[in-house]
Design an enzyme around this catalytic site. Structure first.
Site, PDB file in Angstrom:
ATOM      1  N   HIS A 178       0.899  -0.564  -0.106  1.00  0.00           N
ATOM      2  CA  HIS A 178      -0.434  -0.244  -0.395  1.00  0.00           C
ATOM      3  C   HIS A 178       1.346   1.339   0.214  1.00  0.00           C
ATOM      4  O   HIS A 178       1.225   1.403   1.499  1.00  0.00           O
ATOM      5  CB  HIS A 178      -0.855   0.127   1.206  1.00  0.00           C
ATOM      6  CG  HIS A 178      -1.910   0.901   1.470  1.00  0.00           C
ATOM      7  ND1 HIS A 178      -3.255   0.982   1.760  1.00  0.00           N
ATOM      8  CD2 HIS A 178      -1.700   2.497   1.174  1.00  0.00           C
ATOM      9  CE1 HIS A 178      -4.144   2.364   1.445  1.00  0.00           C
ATOM     10  NE2 HIS A 178      -3.070   3.462   1.212  1.00  0.00           N
ATOM     11  N   ASN A 199       1.848   7.174   2.498  1.00  0.00           N
ATOM     12  CA  ASN A 199       2.447   7.869   1.948  1.00  0.00           C
ATOM     13  C   ASN A 199       3.890   8.326   2.712  1.00  0.00           C
ATOM     14  O   ASN A 199       4.075   8.489   3.357  1.00  0.00           O
ATOM     15  CB  ASN A 199       1.321   9.245   2.139  1.00  0.00           C
ATOM     16  CG  ASN A 199      -0.109   9.147   2.055  1.00  0.00           C
ATOM     17  OD1 ASN A 199      -0.607   8.765   2.385  1.00  0.00           O
ATOM     18  ND2 ASN A 199      -0.585   9.603   0.942  1.00  0.00           N
ATOM     19  N   HIS A 246      -9.177   1.976   0.251  1.00  0.00           N
ATOM     20  CA  HIS A 246      -9.157   2.915   1.495  1.00  0.00           C
ATOM     21  C   HIS A 246     -10.847   2.404   2.495  1.00  0.00           C
ATOM     22  O   HIS A 246     -11.737   3.203   1.890  1.00  0.00           O
ATOM     23  CB  HIS A 246      -8.612   4.533   1.408  1.00  0.00           C
ATOM     24  CG  HIS A 246      -7.684   4.321   0.785  1.00  0.00           C
ATOM     25  ND1 HIS A 246      -6.678   4.029  -0.398  1.00  0.00           N
ATOM     26  CD2 HIS A 246      -6.104   5.142   1.861  1.00  0.00           C
ATOM     27  CE1 HIS A 246      -5.637   3.761  -0.260  1.00  0.00           C
ATOM     28  NE2 HIS A 246      -5.076   4.933   0.539  1.00  0.00           N
ATOM     29  N   GLU A 255     -10.239   5.342   7.498  1.00  0.00           N
ATOM     30  CA  GLU A 255      -9.889   6.201   7.780  1.00  0.00           C
ATOM     31  C   GLU A 255      -9.868   7.037   9.084  1.00  0.00           C
ATOM     32  O   GLU A 255      -9.998   8.822   8.277  1.00  0.00           O
ATOM     33  CB  GLU A 255      -8.815   6.534   6.609  1.00  0.00           C
ATOM     34  CG  GLU A 255      -7.184   7.326   7.207  1.00  0.00           C
ATOM     35  CD  GLU A 255      -6.441   7.042   5.768  1.00  0.00           C
ATOM     36  OE1 GLU A 255      -6.881   7.356   4.989  1.00  0.00           O
ATOM     37  OE2 GLU A 255      -5.296   7.973   6.097  1.00  0.00           O
TER      38      GLU A 255
HETATM   39 ZN   LIG Z   1      -3.455   5.216   0.964  1.00  0.00          ZN
END
Ligand SMILES: [Zn+2]
Length: 435
Positions: A79, A332, A231, A234
């Site tokens: 990911h 990220n 996703h 989150e």
């Molecule tokens: Zn992500």
């Protein structure tokens, strides 16, 4: 210090400390962490012999004695966001909060994400991940508006260029409600047909269109034989429960593909009853769950002037105990969603150990950076066995606490028996050289 690795095409590594689970035979002796000492003969880029230490390779080769240092197989990072990475210099997150990140990325995407810009940052990422020891990566590709047609050809070119070094997969990323826009989905389908890797995905939150949007994606995935990658939740809002919606839809439809769900942060904050039902449905549906500990720690429970109270990560232990395929990954890198990171799965593992308590015993979680993500991505791994490519990450550590106590910046990554160069220099990124 790690001894020099011979430059010859035929050489032996003596006394390498390798996890028993990564060996082709059941070792007679192993240490309390689950490592065994082995001698490895490497010839023309492949393992020519793998034997218990001392049973030894022939003396006709140059030898390097690792003296019991840990050697790991390569990592699988399930990911990432290679299209977003390294935009921090021109698109910082002013508050560190989730919504600020969303807005900063959207503005930068519209202003700057030409094919050349995406390609340059993606290439920097791949060189970095390769140097740190990754051999397979899945990235999400922001797929909305004109960006969809810009980024996917770039992804395919990168995939071709890196074939044999990094297996690169990609999943489109957009809000689930966008699945109800036929023009949007036509773009996504066209790009997956032309440049995709058989994975479809989106971001799921508790929007009114959730089930309808999911149904569109399940329909398309079933029609094309795609896997799915979401996703999920989150958020710190316990009412964010799309994990169970996805699991129940997969069960109801008997979805034949693989489903990987990322984040699932809010699961940790749900009531006991909902918590159990969501985990049970996830297990029965055969979902794989990827936790993103570094990004979650950064974004979740962040409010200006208030000290964070929770770590932001999903219930990875309970999911694993329920039989769910669980893993950790980078997410990220130096973008508004996470200011740091370097596509280094050894860093992810180290931070995962600290944030998620992936220890006691450490070896129980070693598959979270390799075998579990490979299973979720449908990859076959070679491992440390005769005939396989001589790929290894040699470290200066003799046990797990030494492995995780230091960054292992001096690790030696061998691919096909050759030592790789260091990660690329930040000076290559425009946002640094222009400042
Ligand atoms: Zn992500």
């Amino acid at each position: 210090m790690i001894p020099a690795i011979p430059a010859e095409r035929r050489f032996a590594l003596l006394n390498a400390r390798v996890l028993a689970a990564h060996l082709p035979f059941a070792p007679v002796e192993f240490d309390r962490d689950g490592f065994a000492l082995v001698d490895l003969m490497i010839d023309e880029g492949r393992f020519a012999a793998v034997s218990p230490a001392g049973a030894g390779p022939s003396a006709d080769a140059t030898l390097a004695d690792l003296a019991g240092r840990i050697a790991l197989p390569t990592f699988v990072d399930a990911h990432t966001h290679l299209d977003k990475a390294h935009i921090w210099g021109r698109a910082p997150n002013p508050t560190g909060e989730f919504m600020a990140a969303l807005h900063a990325v959207a503005a930068d995407r519209v202003a700057n994400w030409s094919a050349a810009d995406v390609a340059r940052r993606m290439e920097f990422c791949l060189r970095t991940a390769y140097a740190h020891g990754a051999s397979a990566i899945r990235t999400h590709i922001d797929s909305m508006g004109p960006q969809t047609l810009i980024s996917w050809p770039v992804l395919q070119e990168a995939r071709e260029r890196w074939k044999g070094r990094i297996e690169l997969q990609a999943s489109p990323l957009f809000l689930i409600e966008m699945a109800l826009d036929p023009r949007h989905m036509a773009d996504v389908e066209a790009m997956l047909d032309a440049h995709g890797t058989g994975v479809l995905g989106a971001v799921t939150l508790m929007v009114p269109e959730l089930k309808e949007g999911l149904a569109v994606l399940f329909d398309l995935a079933e029609r094309k034989g795609y896997d799915l990658d979401f996703h999920v939740d989150e958020s710190a809002d316990p009412e964010a429960r799309s994990l169970r919606v996805i699991a129940e839809m997969a069960l109801k439809r008997r979805f034949p593909g693989k489903i990987l769900v990322g984040h699932c942060c809010s699961l940790s904050l749900q009531t006991d009853d909902e918590f159990r039902r969501a985990i049970d449905a996830s297990a029965r549906a055969g979902l794989s769950v990827v936790s993103l500990p570094m990004c979650n720690l950064f974004l979740q429970d962040r409010r200006s002037g208030r000290t964070p109270r929770w770590r932001g990560v999903t219930a990875l232990h309970e999911l694993k105990d329920a039989g769910v395929n669980v893993m950790i990954a980078s997410d990220n890198v130096r973008d508004p969603f996470y200011a740091y990171g370097d596509l280094d799965m050894l860093e992810v593992w180290r931070e995962g150990v600290r944030v998620l308590h992936l220890d006691y015993p450490f070896a129980r979680w070693a598959d979270a950076v390799r075998e579990a993500p490979a299973k979720a991505m449908g990859l076959k791994l070679d491992g440390v066995r005769v005939g396989a490519p001589a790929d290894l990450i040699v470290t200066d550590a003799f046990d797990f606490t030494q492995l995780f106590a230091r960054p292992q910046a001096d690790r030696i990554v061998l691919r096909d028996g050759r030592r790789l160069a260091a990660p690329p220099d930040y000076a290559e990124l425009d946002d640094r050289t222009r400042s």
